[in-house]
Design an enzyme around this catalytic site. Structure first.
Site, PDB file in Angstrom:
ATOM      1  CG  HIS A  62      -1.789  -1.184   1.354  1.00 20.01           C
ATOM      2  ND1 HIS A  62      -2.101  -1.750   2.562  1.00 20.01           N
ATOM      3  CD2 HIS A  62      -2.413  -1.951   0.415  1.00 20.01           C
ATOM      4  CE1 HIS A  62      -2.890  -2.793   2.381  1.00 20.01           C
ATOM      5  NE2 HIS A  62      -3.092  -2.942   1.082  1.00 20.01           N
ATOM      6  CE  LYS A  72       1.587   3.552   5.492  1.00 22.15           C
ATOM      7  NZ  LYS A  72       1.207   2.299   4.805  1.00 22.15           N
ATOM      8  CE1 TYR A 132      -0.336   2.985   9.091  1.00 24.55           C
ATOM      9  CE2 TYR A 132      -0.850   0.704   9.609  1.00 24.55           C
ATOM     10  CZ  TYR A 132      -1.113   1.871   8.901  1.00 24.55           C
ATOM     11  OH  TYR A 132      -2.151   1.914   8.016  1.00 24.55           O
ATOM     12  CG  ASP A 168      -4.024  -5.924  -0.122  1.00 29.11           C
ATOM     13  OD1 ASP A 168      -4.444  -4.791  -0.438  1.00 29.11           O
ATOM     14  OD2 ASP A 168      -3.654  -6.213   1.029  1.00 29.11           O
TER      15      ASP A 168
END
Length: 197
Positions: A62, A72, A132, A168
């Site tokens: 992603h 991130k 995260y 995905d």
């Protein structure tokens, strides 16, 4: 904290510098000043958690397009993952190269992922939980993805894939996506000037 830069410039493994005693250890997992001193994005817009029940689950790959690129800081709180990032900066000498790092509740290691990178992971244990921090809010209209099994990426996932979402599994392959991806991720485009471009 202990920062170790990966072969992908700007992407760092972040280890906790542990202060131990007979109770266990204590350490800093995030410090705005230490991140800023290295020129890393230190603003946090969101903190997300994810739990995967099955060993072998794959999530990713992603990313968000400019101007909503996000940095991130990913950490595995329980269980273990193989965390994989892909450099999507077309001007980079490592464009479309990847790095894989094992993160676990035991090693307390984190991975700092700059903007204009794709991110995904495979769980190595059942009941794995990640946390995260993201520098930018989730922007559904800016989201993109790479196929986790794209032959051009050649990612060596350590386990058979036990679960992956339809979304995905259906991202375009790089053979059809690369030109558009490079154009949209280019820092020369005015809308590509984001937090880490």
């Amino acid at each position: 904290m202990i920062f170790t830069e990966t072969k992908l410039q700007g992407a760092f493994i972040v280890d906790v510098e542990r202060r131990r005693d007979d109770r266990g250890f204590f350490g800093r997992a995030f410090c705005r000043h230490e991140f800023q001193d290295l020129g890393l994005e230190a603003d946090v817009a969101q903190t997300n958690v994810g739990v995967s029940v099955k060993r072998g689950t794959v999530r990713g790959m992603h990313f968000q397009y400019p101007p909503a690129v996000e940095a991130k800081l990913v950490r595995c709180m329980h269980g273990a993952i193989l965390d994989v990032i892909v450099d999507l900066r077309p001007e980079s000498s490592t464009f479309l190269e990847h790095v894989a790092v094992e993160l676990s509740g035991e090693n307390q290691r984190a991975l700092y992922i700059p903007g204009r990178f794709a991110h995904g992971y495979q769980t190595l244990q059942d009941e794995t939980a990640i946390l995260y921090q993201a520098s930018t809010f989730y922007a559904p209209g800016a989201e993109g993805g790479l196929r986790y099994d794209d032959p051009r990426l050649n990612i060596a996932w350590p386990l058979s894939v036990a679960a992956v979402s339809d979304k995905d599994s259906n991202f375009d392959l790089l053979e059809t996506l690369e030109g558009k991806l490079a154009a949209r991720m280019s820092p020369a485009r005015p809308e590509a000037v984001g937090i880490l471009s």
